[in-house]
Design an enzyme around this catalytic site. Sequence first.
Site, PDB file in Angstrom:
ATOM      1  N   ARG A 132      69.767  28.754  70.025  1.00 49.88           N
ATOM      2  CA  ARG A 132      70.381  27.724  70.884  1.00 49.88           C
ATOM      3  C   ARG A 132      71.780  28.080  71.391  1.00 49.88           C
ATOM      4  O   ARG A 132      72.510  27.206  71.847  1.00 49.88           O
ATOM      5  CB  ARG A 132      70.430  26.357  70.206  1.00 49.88           C
ATOM      6  CG  ARG A 132      69.064  25.807  69.923  1.00 49.88           C
ATOM      7  CD  ARG A 132      69.076  24.300  69.865  1.00 49.88           C
ATOM      8  NE  ARG A 132      67.749  23.832  69.522  1.00 49.88           N
ATOM      9  CZ  ARG A 132      67.322  23.681  68.262  1.00 49.88           C
ATOM     10  NH1 ARG A 132      68.131  23.929  67.256  1.00 49.88           N
ATOM     11  NH2 ARG A 132      66.112  23.265  68.034  1.00 49.88           N
ATOM     12  N   LYS A 154      75.955  31.988  86.019  1.00 47.96           N
ATOM     13  CA  LYS A 154      74.520  31.878  86.314  1.00 47.96           C
ATOM     14  C   LYS A 154      73.815  32.985  85.552  1.00 47.96           C
ATOM     15  O   LYS A 154      74.162  34.159  85.687  1.00 47.96           O
ATOM     16  CB  LYS A 154      74.262  32.061  87.804  1.00 47.96           C
ATOM     17  CG  LYS A 154      74.496  30.823  88.633  1.00 47.96           C
ATOM     18  CD  LYS A 154      73.904  31.061  90.000  1.00 47.96           C
ATOM     19  CE  LYS A 154      74.236  29.960  90.959  1.00 47.96           C
ATOM     20  NZ  LYS A 154      73.705  30.261  92.311  1.00 47.96           N
ATOM     21  N   LYS A 238      85.711  33.473  93.806  1.00 48.13           N
ATOM     22  CA  LYS A 238      84.531  32.970  93.103  1.00 48.13           C
ATOM     23  C   LYS A 238      84.964  31.983  92.020  1.00 48.13           C
ATOM     24  O   LYS A 238      84.352  30.926  91.850  1.00 48.13           O
ATOM     25  CB  LYS A 238      83.703  34.116  92.510  1.00 48.13           C
ATOM     26  CG  LYS A 238      82.469  33.575  91.803  1.00 48.13           C
ATOM     27  CD  LYS A 238      81.237  34.414  91.906  1.00 48.13           C
ATOM     28  CE  LYS A 238      80.048  33.675  91.290  1.00 48.13           C
ATOM     29  NZ  LYS A 238      78.850  34.481  91.177  1.00 48.13           N
ATOM     30  N   GLU A 248      76.647  24.032  91.139  1.00 50.13           N
ATOM     31  CA  GLU A 248      76.141  24.197  92.510  1.00 50.13           C
ATOM     32  C   GLU A 248      75.537  22.924  93.083  1.00 50.13           C
ATOM     33  O   GLU A 248      74.381  22.880  93.483  1.00 50.13           O
ATOM     34  CB  GLU A 248      75.127  25.360  92.578  1.00 50.13           C
ATOM     35  CG  GLU A 248      74.872  25.782  94.030  1.00 50.13           C
ATOM     36  CD  GLU A 248      74.188  27.139  94.170  1.00 50.13           C
ATOM     37  OE1 GLU A 248      74.422  28.028  93.345  1.00 50.13           O
ATOM     38  OE2 GLU A 248      73.436  27.286  95.156  1.00 50.13           O
ATOM     39  N   HIS A 259      72.792  35.014 102.403  1.00 51.69           N
ATOM     40  CA  HIS A 259      71.740  35.171 101.397  1.00 51.69           C
ATOM     41  C   HIS A 259      70.396  34.584 101.813  1.00 51.69           C
ATOM     42  O   HIS A 259      69.359  35.037 101.327  1.00 51.69           O
ATOM     43  CB  HIS A 259      72.183  34.589 100.054  1.00 51.69           C
ATOM     44  CG  HIS A 259      73.120  35.503  99.297  1.00 51.69           C
ATOM     45  ND1 HIS A 259      74.335  35.890  99.813  1.00 51.69           N
ATOM     46  CD2 HIS A 259      73.009  36.115  98.090  1.00 51.69           C
ATOM     47  CE1 HIS A 259      74.928  36.697  98.944  1.00 51.69           C
ATOM     48  NE2 HIS A 259      74.156  36.846  97.887  1.00 51.69           N
ATOM     49  N   HIS A 263      67.689  37.121 101.476  1.00 51.87           N
ATOM     50  CA  HIS A 263      66.545  36.968 100.574  1.00 51.87           C
ATOM     51  C   HIS A 263      65.228  37.134 101.321  1.00 51.87           C
ATOM     52  O   HIS A 263      64.264  37.691 100.790  1.00 51.87           O
ATOM     53  CB  HIS A 263      66.576  35.594  99.879  1.00 51.87           C
ATOM     54  CG  HIS A 263      67.582  35.534  98.770  1.00 51.87           C
ATOM     55  ND1 HIS A 263      68.178  34.354  98.370  1.00 51.87           N
ATOM     56  CD2 HIS A 263      68.095  36.488  97.976  1.00 51.87           C
ATOM     57  CE1 HIS A 263      69.024  34.605  97.382  1.00 51.87           C
ATOM     58  NE2 HIS A 263      68.987  35.894  97.118  1.00 51.87           N
TER      59      HIS A 263
HETATM   60  N1  LIG Z   1      74.133  35.752  88.051  1.00 56.20           N
HETATM   61  C1  LIG Z   1      74.584  35.837  89.273  1.00 56.20           C
HETATM   62  O1  LIG Z   1      75.404  35.026  89.711  1.00 56.20           O
HETATM   63  C2  LIG Z   1      74.122  36.960  90.136  1.00 56.20           C
HETATM   64  C3  LIG Z   1      74.755  37.198  91.360  1.00 56.20           C
HETATM   65  C4  LIG Z   1      74.348  38.289  92.118  1.00 56.20           C
HETATM   66  C5  LIG Z   1      73.320  39.113  91.656  1.00 56.20           C
HETATM   67  N2  LIG Z   1      72.709  38.834  90.462  1.00 56.20           N
HETATM   68  C6  LIG Z   1      71.639  39.697  89.949  1.00 56.20           C
HETATM   69  O2  LIG Z   1      72.190  40.994  89.747  1.00 56.20           O
HETATM   70  C7  LIG Z   1      71.138  41.940  89.809  1.00 56.20           C
HETATM   71  C8  LIG Z   1      71.594  43.123  90.607  1.00 56.20           C
HETATM   72  O3  LIG Z   1      72.702  43.693  89.970  1.00 56.20           O
HETATM   73  P1  LIG Z   1      73.156  45.196  90.261  1.00 56.20           P
HETATM   74  O4  LIG Z   1      73.219  45.418  91.710  1.00 56.20           O
HETATM   75  O5  LIG Z   1      74.365  45.423  89.452  1.00 56.20           O
HETATM   76  O6  LIG Z   1      71.894  46.043  89.770  1.00 56.20           O
HETATM   77  P2  LIG Z   1      71.494  46.732  88.386  1.00 56.20           P
HETATM   78  O7  LIG Z   1      71.992  46.008  87.227  1.00 56.20           O
HETATM   79  O8  LIG Z   1      70.031  46.988  88.482  1.00 56.20           O
HETATM   80  O9  LIG Z   1      72.247  48.126  88.479  1.00 56.20           O
HETATM   81  C9  LIG Z   1      71.900  49.014  89.508  1.00 56.20           C
HETATM   82  C10 LIG Z   1      71.649  50.423  88.963  1.00 56.20           C
HETATM   83  O10 LIG Z   1      72.893  51.041  88.677  1.00 56.20           O
HETATM   84  C11 LIG Z   1      72.896  51.564  87.356  1.00 56.20           C
HETATM   85  N3  LIG Z   1      74.277  51.501  86.902  1.00 56.20           N
HETATM   86  C12 LIG Z   1      74.952  50.405  86.450  1.00 56.20           C
HETATM   87  N4  LIG Z   1      76.240  50.721  86.259  1.00 56.20           N
HETATM   88  C13 LIG Z   1      76.385  52.017  86.609  1.00 56.20           C
HETATM   89  C14 LIG Z   1      77.481  52.906  86.646  1.00 56.20           C
HETATM   90  N5  LIG Z   1      78.715  52.508  86.327  1.00 56.20           N
HETATM   91  N6  LIG Z   1      77.267  54.172  87.058  1.00 56.20           N
HETATM   92  C15 LIG Z   1      76.028  54.592  87.422  1.00 56.20           C
HETATM   93  N7  LIG Z   1      74.956  53.792  87.430  1.00 56.20           N
HETATM   94  C16 LIG Z   1      75.137  52.525  87.016  1.00 56.20           C
HETATM   95  C17 LIG Z   1      71.909  50.718  86.607  1.00 56.20           C
HETATM   96  O11 LIG Z   1      71.391  51.423  85.491  1.00 56.20           O
HETATM   97  C18 LIG Z   1      70.856  50.484  87.657  1.00 56.20           C
HETATM   98  O12 LIG Z   1      69.967  51.555  87.735  1.00 56.20           O
HETATM   99  C19 LIG Z   1      69.944  41.219  90.387  1.00 56.20           C
HETATM  100  O13 LIG Z   1      69.004  40.976  89.373  1.00 56.20           O
HETATM  101  C20 LIG Z   1      70.516  39.910  90.902  1.00 56.20           C
HETATM  102  O14 LIG Z   1      69.582  38.844  90.852  1.00 56.20           O
HETATM  103  C21 LIG Z   1      73.105  37.784  89.714  1.00 56.20           C
HETATM  104 ZN   LIG Z   2      74.436  38.216  96.292  1.00 60.35          ZN
END
Ligand SMILES: NC(=O)c1ccc[n+]([C@@H]2O[C@H](COP(=O)([O-])OP(=O)(O)OC[C@H]3O[C@@H](n4cnc5c(N)ncnc54)[C@H](O)[C@@H]3O)[C@@H](O)[C@H]2O)c1
Ligand SMILES: [Zn+2]
Length: 382
Positions: A132, A154, A238, A248, A259, A263
């Site tokens: 929890r 989020k 942010k 939100e 977005h 999307h």
């Molecule tokens: N919670 C939120 O508010 C929110 C907002 C925007 C996006 N998201 C989510 O975030 C995700 C996308 O995140 P992302 O773009 O960071 O992708 P990701 O976490 O998949 O990372 C992208 C790639 O980069 C690699 N990587 C990470 N750090 C690295 C580094 N320093 N050097 C080399 N490689 C590295 C990872 O292993 C991966 O292969 C999606 O699932 C999306 O839904 C969430």
């Molecule tokens: Zn985004």
Amino acid sequence: MTDHMTPYSEDNTLVRVDLGARSYDIIIGTELLSQAGDLVKPHLKKDRVAVITDTNVMALHGAQLKSGLEKAGITPHFIIRPPGENQKSFEGLQAVLDALFELAFDRQDMVIAFGGGVIGDLTGFAARVFKRGCPFIQIPTTLLAQVDSSVGGKTAINSSYGKNLIGAFYQPQLVLADNNVLKTLGERELKAGYAEVLKYGLLGDLEFFNWLDENGADVLSLNPQALTHAVSVSCQTKARIVAEDELERGARALLNLGHSFGHALELEAGYGGDLLHGEAVSAGMLMAFEFSAAQGLCPQGDVSRLETHLSAHNLIQPHDLTNLIKAPDRLISHMDQDKKNEGGDLTLILARKIGESFVQKQAPRADLHAYLTHLAKTLPHA
Ligand SMILES: NC(=O)c1ccc[n+]([C@@H]2O[C@H](COP(=O)([O-])OP(=O)(O)OC[C@H]3O[C@@H](n4cnc5c(N)ncnc54)[C@H](O)[C@@H]3O)[C@@H](O)[C@H]2O)c1
Ligand SMILES: [Zn+2]
């Protein structure tokens, strides 16, 4: 929200997310991994942590974080997952939870998300549901995660019905955004993250957009001062919006500029890595501006300014995505699935100008269809 120096190092910048009892700091700087032990320690009840990460991040930066934690007498237990969006699944969640049970962790133990947005979203949700709720800290390692996903609470995994449909609002105790870790990020990932940085200028801060127009190249070449400024301003914006509207119900929707279109492009591309989220947002923001201008809501000059900025930094634009834009009806049906929509009407985030966006409820479908049809016709054929 305040913006002042941390007591730990004069090179670090601190942004506070003001959420009453759930308030926390975002520390932005260089060398934060090696200082991680000292920065994390005040938040710990025990001298151990679980670090959830992926194999890429572990191989590149795991040793540095490990020694940074151990130096301060903290024992890290690494839980290492494969990279990729499909970790945001019941299987990924179960693997993380099982590993925490194996470690005999309890609600006093701290979990650290060390990776991009995938690891951040998965870890945050796992921390929320583990017995929890146990506390967690974000150490984001992609630019996108530093300016967006690690801030604001989020957390989610995906369902076969869509992305991020199983989740919770759950704030971290601390966010550490280290410039240095971004040096190993690929160019596409970096630019995808930059699109989210640009979003903050477009949605509410003309001065920041102007700054990016001057300094965007320095940010993208990872100049530490430029990067710290860009990440700090993004996190401040942010943090301010999240503090106003944590769950939100209103203003937070502005963070979705670009977005709805983005999307739809992502759905059309499939989530196989052909189109990164930030790339979809980059094109989506220009589409939001163009559609705003088409409705007479935004000056054409601002659309051109945005287009020039995207071209100058080789960021993805609609004309790079001809194949995804050729079917306006399909794009609109993708847009119909957006969580912001109400009662069968489309809700869009549109622009009055650079630095001022707004929520358009009941967006006119016929106009949207006309805009997308026109766009598809004017794009070069693949
Ligand atoms: N919670 C939120 O508010 C929110 C907002 C925007 C996006 N998201 C989510 O975030 C995700 C996308 O995140 P992302 O773009 O960071 O992708 P990701 O976490 O998949 O990372 C992208 C790639 O980069 C690699 N990587 C990470 N750090 C690295 C580094 N320093 N050097 C080399 N490689 C590295 C990872 O292993 C991966 O292969 C999606 O699932 C999306 O839904 C969430
Ligand atoms: Zn985004």
